[in-house]
Design a protein around this motif. Structure first.
Motif: not given
Length: 255
Positions: A125-136, A151-162, A166-169
């Motif tokens: 849902k976080v990834v999708n919310a950022i994508f909707e902001k990208m559309e706007a 940048a936030n979209f890609h980082l949200a995907i990395i965060e979602a990988s748990h 990788m996240l901090h790098m």
């Protein structure tokens, strides 16, 4: 026998572990201000002395920093990933740009694959919310906003990988990207066709993630970053050609 009496944990240790976990998971980010001492003690249900002891320990270990009259902040630890000399070297050599994109392609492809399989519903849902902001933002034609959300979209995907390593790098590398060390992101938004293509590529990534399609998510990330690499290469060539075109024009005017 290798057993010892169980001792009740000090409250300050519990506070330390909780804040460490929030930093490790990337929820508390470098430069972010913590709530006031009063608010923190209430939220965590601990006394102020226990809280102060925990914060002092975290500051001693370099995870938090105190600013006089301004409060306590998460330390800016990401910049330590690269020395200033190496950052300067990156910024002055084109090869670093393309090596950076290649590295992102490999790491983010893996992250997207993991996220599609392992992310929680809330992560997606976080990834999708950022994508909707990208559309706007796309409709407003603001390159700076689009680049920030990209940048936030890609980082949200990395965060979602748990994967916290990788996240901090990757966070560290994105800070360099935002500073324009690897390349100026607004270059990617010069033409309407490029902007539309990039949005559709992010849509494909988001669609695959929401469908929990690991293979599709990785393929979409790889296709996107292949496009970025080609677009930047073409722009570099166009810029170089323009330099020589200007020289020819000057020479013609002098003839």
């Amino acid at each position: 026998m290798p057993f010892e009496p169980v001792k009740q944990e000090k409250l300050s240790h519990g506070v330390v572990r909780q804040i460490e976990g929030l930093i490790l998971r990337g929820i508390l980010r470098p430069g972010e201000r913590l709530p006031s001492e009063r608010e923190l003690s209430e939220r965590m249900d601990v006394s102020r002395p226990s809280l102060r002891e925990a914060l002092a320990d975290l500051q001693d270990r370099g995870l938090l920093t105190s600013k006089a009259g301004a409060g306590v902040y998460v330390a800016e630890v990401l910049g330590s990933a690269f020395s200033p000399a190496l950052v300067t070297l990156f910024s002055t050599h084109d090869k670093a740009v393309f090596d950076y994109i290649s590295f992102r392609r490999d790491m983010e492809g893996l992250a997207a694959e993991r996220a599609a399989a392992k992310a929680s519903d809330t992560d997606l849902k976080v990834v999708n919310a950022i994508f909707e902001k990208m559309e706007a933002a796309h409709k407003k034609r603001n390159p700076a906003d689009e680049a920030h959300l990209d940048a936030n979209f890609h980082l949200a995907i990395i965060e979602a990988s748990h994967n916290v390593i990788m996240l901090h790098m990757m966070r560290s590398m994105y800070e360099l990207l935002r500073e324009g060390v690897f390349y100026n992101r607004t270059v990617m938004f010069k033409q309407r066709m490029t902007r539309d293509t990039l949005l559709e590529q992010h849509r494909a990534i988001n669609t695959a993630l929401q469908a929990r399609d690991p293979v599709g998510a990785r393929a979409a990330i790889e296709a996107h970053l292949d496009f970025v690499q080609t677009a930047l290469s073409d722009q570099y060539k166009a810029d170089a050609n323009e330099v020589f075109a200007q020289k020819r024009l000057e020479h013609e005017a002098e003839s």
